[in-house]
Write a protein that holds these residues in place. Sequence first.
Motif, PDB file in Angstrom:
ATOM      1  N   UNK A  27      33.188  34.825  35.928  1.00  0.00           N
ATOM      2  CA  UNK A  27      33.973  36.046  36.066  1.00  0.00           C
ATOM      3  C   UNK A  27      34.207  36.244  37.555  1.00  0.00           C
ATOM      4  N   UNK A  28      35.300  36.901  37.903  1.00  0.00           N
ATOM      5  CA  UNK A  28      35.682  37.057  39.301  1.00  0.00           C
ATOM      6  C   UNK A  28      35.916  38.536  39.590  1.00  0.00           C
ATOM      7  N   UNK A  29      35.296  39.026  40.676  1.00  0.00           N
ATOM      8  CA  UNK A  29      35.498  40.403  41.121  1.00  0.00           C
ATOM      9  C   UNK A  29      35.992  40.367  42.560  1.00  0.00           C
ATOM     10  N   UNK A  30      37.123  40.960  42.799  1.00  0.00           N
ATOM     11  CA  UNK A  30      37.712  41.042  44.129  1.00  0.00           C
ATOM     12  C   UNK A  30      37.749  42.500  44.555  1.00  0.00           C
ATOM     13  N   UNK A  31      37.194  42.799  45.727  1.00  0.00           N
ATOM     14  CA  UNK A  31      37.165  44.171  46.241  1.00  0.00           C
ATOM     15  C   UNK A  31      37.946  44.228  47.553  1.00  0.00           C
ATOM     16  N   UNK A  32      38.980  45.039  47.598  1.00  0.00           N
ATOM     17  CA  UNK A  32      39.770  45.296  48.807  1.00  0.00           C
ATOM     18  C   UNK A  32      40.460  44.063  49.370  1.00  0.00           C
ATOM     19  N   UNK A  33      40.903  43.169  48.520  1.00  0.00           N
ATOM     20  CA  UNK A  33      41.542  41.933  48.993  1.00  0.00           C
ATOM     21  C   UNK A  33      42.995  42.170  49.390  1.00  0.00           C
ATOM     22  N   UNK A  84      47.041  32.419  44.517  1.00  0.00           N
ATOM     23  CA  UNK A  84      45.813  31.955  43.875  1.00  0.00           C
ATOM     24  C   UNK A  84      45.549  32.632  42.536  1.00  0.00           C
ATOM     25  N   UNK A  85      45.866  33.901  42.437  1.00  0.00           N
ATOM     26  CA  UNK A  85      45.519  34.688  41.244  1.00  0.00           C
ATOM     27  C   UNK A  85      46.012  34.073  39.934  1.00  0.00           C
ATOM     28  N   UNK A  86      47.247  33.582  39.834  1.00  0.00           N
ATOM     29  CA  UNK A  86      47.681  33.018  38.541  1.00  0.00           C
ATOM     30  C   UNK A  86      46.858  31.813  38.099  1.00  0.00           C
ATOM     31  N   UNK A  87      46.212  31.134  39.039  1.00  0.00           N
ATOM     32  CA  UNK A  87      45.436  29.939  38.721  1.00  0.00           C
ATOM     33  C   UNK A  87      44.037  30.261  38.195  1.00  0.00           C
ATOM     34  N   UNK A  88      43.636  31.516  38.255  1.00  0.00           N
ATOM     35  CA  UNK A  88      42.288  31.919  37.845  1.00  0.00           C
ATOM     36  C   UNK A  88      42.160  32.011  36.327  1.00  0.00           C
ATOM     37  N   UNK A  89      43.225  32.422  35.646  1.00  0.00           N
ATOM     38  CA  UNK A  89      43.181  32.577  34.190  1.00  0.00           C
ATOM     39  C   UNK A  89      42.758  31.276  33.533  1.00  0.00           C
ATOM     40  N   UNK A  90      41.980  31.321  32.490  1.00  0.00           N
ATOM     41  CA  UNK A  90      41.595  32.476  31.685  1.00  0.00           C
ATOM     42  C   UNK A  90      40.289  33.149  32.120  1.00  0.00           C
ATOM     43  N   UNK A  91      39.753  32.785  33.285  1.00  0.00           N
ATOM     44  CA  UNK A  91      38.535  33.433  33.765  1.00  0.00           C
ATOM     45  C   UNK A  91      38.799  34.925  33.961  1.00  0.00           C
ATOM     46  N   UNK A  92      37.922  35.785  33.459  1.00  0.00           N
ATOM     47  CA  UNK A  92      38.109  37.230  33.629  1.00  0.00           C
ATOM     48  C   UNK A  92      38.167  37.613  35.114  1.00  0.00           C
ATOM     49  N   UNK A  93      39.094  38.498  35.464  1.00  0.00           N
ATOM     50  CA  UNK A  93      39.314  38.919  36.845  1.00  0.00           C
ATOM     51  C   UNK A  93      39.353  40.433  36.927  1.00  0.00           C
ATOM     52  N   UNK A  94      38.571  40.988  37.855  1.00  0.00           N
ATOM     53  CA  UNK A  94      38.584  42.416  38.155  1.00  0.00           C
ATOM     54  C   UNK A  94      39.032  42.590  39.600  1.00  0.00           C
ATOM     55  N   UNK A  95      40.054  43.422  39.793  1.00  0.00           N
ATOM     56  CA  UNK A  95      40.557  43.755  41.126  1.00  0.00           C
ATOM     57  C   UNK A  95      40.217  45.215  41.380  1.00  0.00           C
ATOM     58  N   UNK A  96      39.420  45.467  42.417  1.00  0.00           N
ATOM     59  CA  UNK A  96      38.981  46.816  42.774  1.00  0.00           C
ATOM     60  C   UNK A  96      39.557  47.142  44.148  1.00  0.00           C
ATOM     61  N   UNK A  97      40.168  48.321  44.276  1.00  0.00           N
ATOM     62  CA  UNK A  97      40.786  48.687  45.548  1.00  0.00           C
ATOM     63  C   UNK A  97      40.771  50.205  45.696  1.00  0.00           C
ATOM     64  N   UNK A  98      40.476  50.669  46.891  1.00  0.00           N
ATOM     65  CA  UNK A  98      40.457  52.105  47.159  1.00  0.00           C
ATOM     66  C   UNK A  98      41.816  52.647  47.529  1.00  0.00           C
ATOM     67  N   UNK A  99      42.091  53.878  47.091  1.00  0.00           N
ATOM     68  CA  UNK A  99      43.378  54.485  47.429  1.00  0.00           C
ATOM     69  C   UNK A  99      43.421  54.986  48.869  1.00  0.00           C
ATOM     70  N   UNK A 100      42.291  54.901  49.576  1.00  0.00           N
ATOM     71  CA  UNK A 100      42.247  55.268  51.000  1.00  0.00           C
ATOM     72  C   UNK A 100      41.881  54.067  51.883  1.00  0.00           C
ATOM     73  N   UNK A 101      42.172  52.885  51.401  1.00  0.00           N
ATOM     74  CA  UNK A 101      41.909  51.677  52.181  1.00  0.00           C
ATOM     75  C   UNK A 101      42.818  51.691  53.405  1.00  0.00           C
ATOM     76  N   UNK A 108      49.077  45.927  47.743  1.00  0.00           N
ATOM     77  CA  UNK A 108      48.306  44.680  47.698  1.00  0.00           C
ATOM     78  C   UNK A 108      47.610  44.486  46.347  1.00  0.00           C
ATOM     79  N   UNK A 109      46.772  45.426  45.889  1.00  0.00           N
ATOM     80  CA  UNK A 109      46.145  45.200  44.584  1.00  0.00           C
ATOM     81  C   UNK A 109      47.153  45.165  43.444  1.00  0.00           C
ATOM     82  N   UNK A 110      48.225  45.914  43.570  1.00  0.00           N
ATOM     83  CA  UNK A 110      49.244  45.893  42.514  1.00  0.00           C
ATOM     84  C   UNK A 110      49.950  44.543  42.456  1.00  0.00           C
TER      85      UNK A 110
END
Length: 152
Positions: A27-33, A84-101, A108-110
């Motif tokens: 599984x992949x978790x990306x924070x503030x990428x 890179x992101x399209x190549x990750x599937x089917x591995x689960x991916x979580x993108x976490x981003x703050x609205x005050x980054x 970016x997260x969108x």
Amino acid sequence: SVVLRHAALHPKSDQEHEGRTGAHSDAVVSVSAPARWYYRGTAPMRRLHWLVTRPMGRAVGRYGLRTRIHHREWDPVPSSPVESVPLIAPTPLLIVHGDRDGYFPLDHPRMLAAASGDHADLWLERGMGHAENAADDELLARIGQWAAAHAG
């Protein structure tokens, strides 16, 4: 961005499903990428680019921040996070981003989520700034729960 590139470069193969292992992510978790390289749309990113790309900036980094920064540019330029992101599937991916980054705005997260083809979970966190310094204990617990539920 590093996590996204690693997951894209080392997908889980059919052989790994049969008990063989290799460098991959369950599984992949990306924070503030960032979504793309060379972004200079915010003041913190303009300062960072000055620090990295200018001789005086690298001197400030070395002597003021005790960080050595190599003078050579990327050759070749690595795949961007959005590539890179399209190549990750089917591995689960979580993108976490703050609205005050202050470094990377919400486009970016969108962009990353859109590049996943609806394969990623996107959490836009209200009041959160940039990266691990902005993540509180409650968010870290939720991320841990997501990762535990999605790791295979």
